[in-house]
Motif scaffolding. Structure first.
Motif, PDB file in Angstrom:
ATOM      1  N   ILE A 197      21.710 -17.374  56.469  1.00 53.20           N
ATOM      2  CA  ILE A 197      22.313 -17.277  57.796  1.00 53.20           C
ATOM      3  C   ILE A 197      21.884 -15.944  58.386  1.00 53.20           C
ATOM      4  CG2 ILE A 197      24.491 -17.109  59.072  1.00 53.20           C
ATOM      5  CD1 ILE A 197      25.819 -18.782  56.889  1.00 53.20           C
ATOM      6  N   PRO A 198      21.280 -15.935  59.577  1.00 55.85           N
ATOM      7  CA  PRO A 198      20.911 -14.655  60.184  1.00 55.85           C
ATOM      8  C   PRO A 198      22.142 -13.747  60.280  1.00 55.85           C
ATOM      9  CG  PRO A 198      19.995 -16.482  61.440  1.00 55.85           C
ATOM     10  CD  PRO A 198      20.925 -17.077  60.427  1.00 55.85           C
ATOM     11  N   ARG A 199      21.938 -12.465  60.103  1.00 54.49           N
ATOM     12  CA  ARG A 199      23.069 -11.528  60.070  1.00 54.49           C
ATOM     13  C   ARG A 199      23.858 -11.506  61.383  1.00 54.49           C
ATOM     14  NH1 ARG A 199      21.162  -6.583  56.161  1.00 54.49           N
ATOM     15  NH2 ARG A 199      20.690  -7.927  54.383  1.00 54.49           N
ATOM     16  N   GLN A 200      23.174 -11.665  62.503  1.00 46.63           N
ATOM     17  CA  GLN A 200      23.875 -11.715  63.783  1.00 46.63           C
ATOM     18  C   GLN A 200      24.781 -12.949  63.831  1.00 46.63           C
ATOM     19  OE1 GLN A 200      21.306 -11.516  67.175  1.00 46.63           O
ATOM     20  NE2 GLN A 200      22.967 -11.750  68.638  1.00 46.63           N
ATOM     21  N   THR A 201      24.293 -14.064  63.333  1.00 49.59           N
ATOM     22  CA  THR A 201      25.096 -15.284  63.275  1.00 49.59           C
ATOM     23  C   THR A 201      26.255 -15.099  62.316  1.00 49.59           C
ATOM     24  OG1 THR A 201      23.140 -16.622  63.775  1.00 49.59           O
ATOM     25  CG2 THR A 201      25.021 -17.766  62.776  1.00 49.59           C
TER      26      THR A 201
END
Length: 153
Positions: free
Chosen positions: A63-67
């Protein structure tokens, strides 16, 4: 050329099946107003009551860190998780389920597991093992082809 067309058609069939799986997960998760990423995190936290570090968990779940930040904010706002200071490093955080989040996680995780178990019951134990072995071979072959490509770049 015919072999390439056969492989492309088979891969498209596989992608279509993945999409159908995703749509079923999305329909099940809709009853709790959960995204798939929220479910992945909820399940991970449910199985790790000691707490997890957000960045490492984002990486493990792809999961992308921003997400991940958005997912954390959402689950925290709903009272399902809390951010705690890390016991060994005050610059880091641990995330853990609240008592209400643990009850919620148990309901969601057990419901999903029952659906997955029912789906697997359509196959005999030998067929289940065969499916997993073939899928592992496909994944390893795909990874090898990617790695050999990056080595030549």
């Amino acid at each position: 050329m015919k072999n390439d067309n056969d492989i492309a058609a088979r891969m498209q069939r596989l992608f279509d099946l993945w999409g159908k799986f995703d749509r079923v997960y999305f329909k099940i998760l809709h009853r709790w107003n959960l995204s798939y990423n929220s479910y992945l995190l909820l399940e991970e936290l449910y199985h790790h009551p000691e707490g997890l570090e957000p960045a490492a968990t984002a990486d493990r779940l792809s999961i992308p860190r921003q997400t991940m930040t958005f997912v954390l904010d959402s689950l925290e706002r709903d009272g399902h998780l809390e951010r705690l200071p890390h016991p060994a490093d005050r610059r880091r955080k641990l995330i853990t389920l609240t008592p209400a989040g643990r009850r919620f996680g148990e309901e969601v995780v057990n419901t999903i597991f029952e659906k997955e178990r029912a789906a697997m019951d359509a196959l005999s134990p030998a067929e289940q093992e065969q499916l997993l072995e073939m899928y592992e071979r496909l994944q390893r072959g795909f990874e090898r082809s990617f790695l050999s490509e990056t080595e030549h770049s």
